[in-house]
Design an enzyme around this catalytic site. Structure first.
Site, PDB file in Angstrom:
ATOM      1  N   GLU A   1      -3.396   0.852  -6.674  1.00 62.49           N
ATOM      2  CA  GLU A   1      -2.303  -0.073  -6.969  1.00 62.49           C
ATOM      3  C   GLU A   1      -2.080  -0.065  -8.470  1.00 62.49           C
ATOM      4  O   GLU A   1      -3.032   0.086  -9.243  1.00 62.49           O
ATOM      5  CB  GLU A   1      -2.632  -1.484  -6.469  1.00 62.49           C
ATOM      6  CG  GLU A   1      -1.439  -2.421  -6.453  1.00 62.49           C
ATOM      7  CD  GLU A   1      -0.261  -1.851  -5.667  1.00 62.49           C
ATOM      8  OE1 GLU A   1       0.633  -1.250  -6.321  1.00 62.49           O
ATOM      9  OE2 GLU A   1      -0.245  -1.996  -4.445  1.00 62.49           O
TER      10      GLU A   1
ATOM     11  N   CYS B   1       0.867  -1.169   0.000  1.00 57.92           N
ATOM     12  CA  CYS B   1       0.000   0.000   0.000  1.00 57.92           C
ATOM     13  C   CYS B   1       0.904   1.219   0.000  1.00 57.92           C
ATOM     14  O   CYS B   1       1.552   1.518   1.000  1.00 57.92           O
ATOM     15  CB  CYS B   1      -0.923   0.008   1.223  1.00 57.92           C
ATOM     16  SG  CYS B   1      -2.014   1.458   1.287  1.00 57.92           S
TER      17      CYS B   1
END
Length: 274
Positions: free
Chosen positions: A114, A2
């Site tokens: 992402e 993350c």
């Protein structure tokens, strides 16, 4: 992993959602659709309120800096490298094991970004080697529109170059706990068709550990300190709760910030993967 996420919910809404008992309005943060490491973020945690004589922990909404700085660090610059903590080893890594035992938090988010990792790039990444520039960004968010509660850890660091009374003499920093990405189908993936990713693992091999509501109280409880007991809380969330969709590559520039970054594209942008 993350490395970027969105956090646009109002603090008043987070106070109600997470049953927060204490929040300082002067710590209010503006909505942020492109949260990057070293930024200040909201965290839900439980600690004793030093302003009272009650030793019982109080659930609080606090402002922390993303990028954990261990108490033993010589400088705060190490925090840039500690934005994530792997669930598989968090109980034994010197940078995280103390925080894992006693300083756990929840990091509220709309979802996280992402970038698709191609096969050759992924092999290098899994070996810990540098990969080529990221490609098409995807936004991963709860399919039901709820707030994502990412498991986090927090730590205190004393800047001894400053006097104790200085407002920056203490740093409070945090990290996001990550786990292996789900290989099960994303919500709506079977109906959508096309060549896009069908599972989170198709986008990236890691994902934030998202805790379901029934696990929040146990994760935040500072009385739970046994590592073996706590590791049971690191189980992956129920599968199929997330959806992922392509968004503009504008999010790749941290200077860009606004709700338009969450707008879903009909297809990946030209020249990107998927």
């Amino acid at each position: 992993m993350c490395g970027r996420y969105s956090a646009s919910r109002r603090p008043e809404d987070l106070v109600g959602l997470f049953d927060v008992a204490k929040w300082e309005p002067e710590e209010a943060l503006a909505p942020d659709w492109n949260v990057a490491p070293t930024k200040d973020v909201y965290a839900v945690l439980e600690r004793r309120d030093k302003e009272t004589d009650d030793p019982a922990p109080v659930r609080q909404l606090r402002m922390l800096r993303w990028g954990l700085v261990p108490s033993w660090a010589k400088t705060p610059e190490v925090g840039v490298k500690m934005i994530n903590a792997r669930a598989e080893s968090v109980h034994e890594k010197s940078s995280f094991k103390k925080a894992f035992s006693t300083r756990r938090c929840l990091l509220p988010a709309d979802g996280y970004y992402e970038w698709v990792t191609a096969g050759s790039e992924r092999a290098l990444e899994e070996q810990g080697k540098r990969k080529r520039p990221r490609k098409q960004p995807y936004f991963v968010t709860p399919a039901d529109g709820s707030v994502m509660a990412m498991a986090g850890l927090y730590e205190f660091w004393r800047d001894r170059t400053l006097p104790p009374e200085h407002p920056r003499s203490w740093w409070v920093t945090c990290t996001v706990v990550t786990t292996e990405a789900e290989t099960t189908p994303l919500a709506g993936a079977e109906e959508s068709g096309g060549d896009g990713p069908k599972a989170l693992a198709d986008i990236h091999p890691r994902m934030p550990l998202v805790l379901p509501r029934e696990r929040w109280a146990d994760w935040l409880d500072p009385a739970r300190t046994d590592p073996d007991d706590l590791r049971s809380l690191l189980a992956a969330p129920p599968a199929g709760m997330m959806r992922a969709y392509p968004v503009s590559t504008d999010v790749s520039n941290v200077r860009n910030n606004g709700p338009e970054l969450l707008e879903e594209l009909e297809a990946p942008q030209e020249g990107t993967l998927f």
